[in-house]
Enzyme design. Structure first.
Site, PDB file in Angstrom:
ATOM      1  N   HIS A 109    -115.939  51.646   6.898  1.00 59.27           N
ATOM      2  CA  HIS A 109    -116.601  50.361   7.118  1.00 59.27           C
ATOM      3  C   HIS A 109    -116.775  50.046   8.595  1.00 59.27           C
ATOM      4  O   HIS A 109    -117.465  49.105   8.952  1.00 59.27           O
ATOM      5  CB  HIS A 109    -115.804  49.226   6.457  1.00 59.27           C
ATOM      6  CG  HIS A 109    -114.473  48.955   7.094  1.00 59.27           C
ATOM      7  ND1 HIS A 109    -113.389  49.777   6.927  1.00 59.27           N
ATOM      8  CD2 HIS A 109    -114.083  47.956   7.910  1.00 59.27           C
ATOM      9  CE1 HIS A 109    -112.360  49.287   7.603  1.00 59.27           C
ATOM     10  NE2 HIS A 109    -112.752  48.184   8.210  1.00 59.27           N
ATOM     11  N   ASP A 134    -118.565  50.535   2.881  1.00 55.73           N
ATOM     12  CA  ASP A 134    -118.276  49.181   2.413  1.00 55.73           C
ATOM     13  C   ASP A 134    -119.575  48.378   2.350  1.00 55.73           C
ATOM     14  O   ASP A 134    -120.359  48.361   3.306  1.00 55.73           O
ATOM     15  CB  ASP A 134    -117.292  48.518   3.378  1.00 55.73           C
ATOM     16  CG  ASP A 134    -116.668  47.247   2.811  1.00 55.73           C
ATOM     17  OD1 ASP A 134    -117.370  46.515   2.093  1.00 55.73           O
ATOM     18  OD2 ASP A 134    -115.499  46.991   3.096  1.00 55.73           O
ATOM     19  N   LYS A 136    -120.147  45.400   2.656  1.00 51.64           N
ATOM     20  CA  LYS A 136    -120.267  44.321   3.641  1.00 51.64           C
ATOM     21  C   LYS A 136    -120.431  44.841   5.070  1.00 51.64           C
ATOM     22  O   LYS A 136    -120.503  44.045   6.013  1.00 51.64           O
ATOM     23  CB  LYS A 136    -119.054  43.389   3.571  1.00 51.64           C
ATOM     24  CG  LYS A 136    -117.722  43.995   3.945  1.00 51.64           C
ATOM     25  CD  LYS A 136    -116.620  42.923   3.879  1.00 51.64           C
ATOM     26  CE  LYS A 136    -115.254  43.505   4.250  1.00 51.64           C
ATOM     27  NZ  LYS A 136    -114.755  44.418   3.195  1.00 51.64           N
ATOM     28  N   TYR A 166    -108.953  44.546   1.263  1.00 52.54           N
ATOM     29  CA  TYR A 166    -107.659  45.177   1.519  1.00 52.54           C
ATOM     30  C   TYR A 166    -106.692  44.846   0.378  1.00 52.54           C
ATOM     31  O   TYR A 166    -106.518  43.682   0.016  1.00 52.54           O
ATOM     32  CB  TYR A 166    -107.088  44.685   2.851  1.00 52.54           C
ATOM     33  CG  TYR A 166    -105.718  45.242   3.166  1.00 52.54           C
ATOM     34  CD1 TYR A 166    -105.576  46.550   3.618  1.00 52.54           C
ATOM     35  CD2 TYR A 166    -104.574  44.470   2.996  1.00 52.54           C
ATOM     36  CE1 TYR A 166    -104.326  47.074   3.898  1.00 52.54           C
ATOM     37  CE2 TYR A 166    -103.315  44.989   3.270  1.00 52.54           C
ATOM     38  CZ  TYR A 166    -103.196  46.285   3.723  1.00 52.54           C
ATOM     39  OH  TYR A 166    -101.958  46.811   3.991  1.00 52.54           O
ATOM     40  N   ARG A 235     -95.976  43.401  -7.805  1.00 51.22           N
ATOM     41  CA  ARG A 235     -97.356  43.888  -7.626  1.00 51.22           C
ATOM     42  C   ARG A 235     -98.048  44.086  -8.972  1.00 51.22           C
ATOM     43  O   ARG A 235     -99.258  43.860  -9.085  1.00 51.22           O
ATOM     44  CB  ARG A 235     -97.357  45.216  -6.860  1.00 51.22           C
ATOM     45  CG  ARG A 235     -96.946  45.113  -5.405  1.00 51.22           C
ATOM     46  CD  ARG A 235     -96.976  46.470  -4.763  1.00 51.22           C
ATOM     47  NE  ARG A 235     -96.855  46.392  -3.308  1.00 51.22           N
ATOM     48  CZ  ARG A 235     -97.459  47.215  -2.466  1.00 51.22           C
ATOM     49  NH1 ARG A 235     -98.243  48.181  -2.944  1.00 51.22           N
ATOM     50  NH2 ARG A 235     -97.299  47.080  -1.169  1.00 51.22           N
ATOM     51  N   GLU A 302    -102.219  52.245  -5.165  1.00 47.22           N
ATOM     52  CA  GLU A 302    -100.890  52.759  -4.843  1.00 47.22           C
ATOM     53  C   GLU A 302    -100.030  52.987  -6.088  1.00 47.22           C
ATOM     54  O   GLU A 302     -98.896  53.443  -5.974  1.00 47.22           O
ATOM     55  CB  GLU A 302    -100.181  51.825  -3.856  1.00 47.22           C
ATOM     56  CG  GLU A 302    -100.854  51.815  -2.488  1.00 47.22           C
ATOM     57  CD  GLU A 302    -100.116  50.959  -1.471  1.00 47.22           C
ATOM     58  OE1 GLU A 302     -99.197  50.215  -1.859  1.00 47.22           O
ATOM     59  OE2 GLU A 302    -100.473  51.031  -0.274  1.00 47.22           O
ATOM     60  N   LYS A 372    -103.015  56.553  12.290  1.00 40.67           N
ATOM     61  CA  LYS A 372    -104.429  56.313  12.440  1.00 40.67           C
ATOM     62  C   LYS A 372    -104.827  56.256  13.890  1.00 40.67           C
ATOM     63  O   LYS A 372    -103.969  56.167  14.777  1.00 40.67           O
ATOM     64  CB  LYS A 372    -104.833  55.046  11.705  1.00 40.67           C
ATOM     65  CG  LYS A 372    -104.237  53.753  12.198  1.00 40.67           C
ATOM     66  CD  LYS A 372    -104.681  52.591  11.275  1.00 40.67           C
ATOM     67  CE  LYS A 372    -103.974  51.314  11.612  1.00 40.67           C
ATOM     68  NZ  LYS A 372    -104.391  50.224  10.697  1.00 40.67           N
TER      69      LYS A 372
END
Length: 417
Positions: A109, A134, A136, A166, A235, A302, A372
């Site tokens: 993105h 993405d 957007k 996210y 979760r 996940e 990253k």
């Protein structure tokens, strides 16, 4: 002297001046038919010295064609020239790799330059690459990605895109969208790996192929994870609502148990999956029911892959896998002092954005990819890793090396690095 009436004379004069002005503007404009003067590339950081061959004997390396983002955004599309100038590898580097094509899912993105360099690093003509942009993302960004993908027969942008949130279900759906098209590819890929735009490979394509076919992982899915710890149970026990494109919030309602009383596992969102397992995910009733149940959970990517991989009937399942599988080299902030010696760049969401002093740790890692990187912060770290990786790729090749595949050129008479 004008022989027309005054009004017509004025019109003719104005028309002539307008034509002259427009012509001057056109001639002076940056018409993108020729390359602009090349900009200077950053010199390599000192951390690159140990693997730049001949450096200590006076040999210096100069990066070239490093303005990858500007190359694509500023110039007219000439695919053969783009592939050559940006140093994409154009033939399989070994029979071993040619016989074991891989598929890649890339969800992006932002960070256009990082993505182009990532694609260049992992690109091989026998593989296939699905890009999810993405929904957007800015139109200009999307246009460049489509432009780049159009230059390759084995790179495509997925037709159905998501507004990715996210920790939302949309992130999981983005991968599934790519899988639906990858299973239709004419390239008979063996395993699929997923990446984000801030990853970069540590292993070469040959090393990936060998790792996928190793005794432990041959015909197995790699989904590192364990039975869901109690601290993460909310979760999947509590209902969550995805505020599209923004964030995920807890609703306060309790969810029903998972279908078929499946044991929920917790792990990484990243994987290496067999083609047969992907078909199982897309067609089996159990997988569909788990997917529907996961829609209102937190960060379902996940738990979804790793949970399915612990179902006995799933092809390539790895029931005792645990955290096995070297997927990512990541410096988590809460693991400082145990698995790593601290982040030499800076932390974002508890993950280290690597600086150049993190490179020795990355070079020693046995992981497939590092995460990253950011183009605006510590760009020299990626320069160095990129060069280290390409040198390793070309050293392992069993074919003649095309000079256009080099990312830097050595010079013996230079005083610069």
């Amino acid at each position: 002297m004008c022989h027309l009436d005054p009004a017509k004379c004025i019109f003719v004069v104005c028309l002539g001046l307008s034509i002259m002005v427009c012509s001057l503007i056109y001639l002076s404009a940056d018409v993108p038919t020729e390359l602009k003067p090349k900009q200077e590339c950053r010199p390599f950081a000192p951390q690159c010295k140990p693997f730049l061959l001949g450096y200590n004997s006076g040999l210096r390396w100069h990066r070239h064609n490093c303005q990858v983002e500007q190359y694509i955004t500023n110039y007219t599309l000439d695919c053969p020239k783009l592939i050559t100038d940006l140093s994409f590898i154009t033939v399989p580097l070994s029979k071993e790799e040619e016989d074991y094509p891989l598929a890649f899912i890339l969800t992006i993105h932002k960070e256009l330059e990082l993505f182009i360099r990532l694609l260049r690093a992992i690109y091989m003509p026998q593989n296939v690459y699905c890009i999810h942009v993405d929904a957007k993302a800015p139109l200009e960004y999307k246009a460049v990605i489509y432009k780049l993908a159009s230059c390759f027969d084995n790179v495509f942008v997925v037709r159905r895109t998501e507004v990715v949130t996210y920790a939302g279900y949309s992130r999981l759906q983005a991968d599934l969208n790519c899988m639906e098209e990858l299973v239709q590819s004419k390239i008979r890929w063996k395993k699929v790996l997923n990446l984000c735009g801030q990853d970069f490979p540590i292993m070469t394509n040959l090393e990936l192929v060998r790792y996928m076919q190793s005794k432990e992982w041959k015909d197995k899915n790699m989904t590192p994870g364990i039975k869901q710890p109690a601290k993460f149970s909310s979760r999947t026990r509590m209902q969550h609502i995805e505020m599209v494109g923004n964030y995920v919030r807890r609703s306060g309602k309790t969810k029903d148990p998972p279908p078929h009383r499946i044991q929920v596992y917790f792990g990484t969102a990243y994987y290496a999956l067999t083609r047969e397992f992907v078909n199982f995910v897309l067609t089996s009733r159990v997988a569909r029911e788990l997917l529907m149940w996961s829609r209102d959970t937190y960060s379902p990517d996940e738990h979804f892959w790793v949970t399915l991989n612990h179902i006995k009937e799933a092809p390539g399942s790895y029931l005792t896998g645990g955290w096995g599988g070297s997927i990512r080299a990541i410096k988590w902030s809460d693991q400082e002092g145990t698995t790593h010696n601290g982040c030499k760049g800076h932390y974002v969401r508890d993950i280290c954005v690597y600086g150049t002093e993190d490179l020795p740790w990355i070079f020693q890692s046995t992981a497939m990819f590092a995460n990253k990187f950011e183009s605006g912060m510590f760009p020299e770290a990626l320069d160095c890793l990129e060069m280290w990786h390409r040198i390793k790729v070309l050293k392992q090749a069993t074919v003649s090396i095309d000079p256009t595949w080099l990312l830097a050129i050595p010079h013996s008479n230079s005083t610069e690095m």
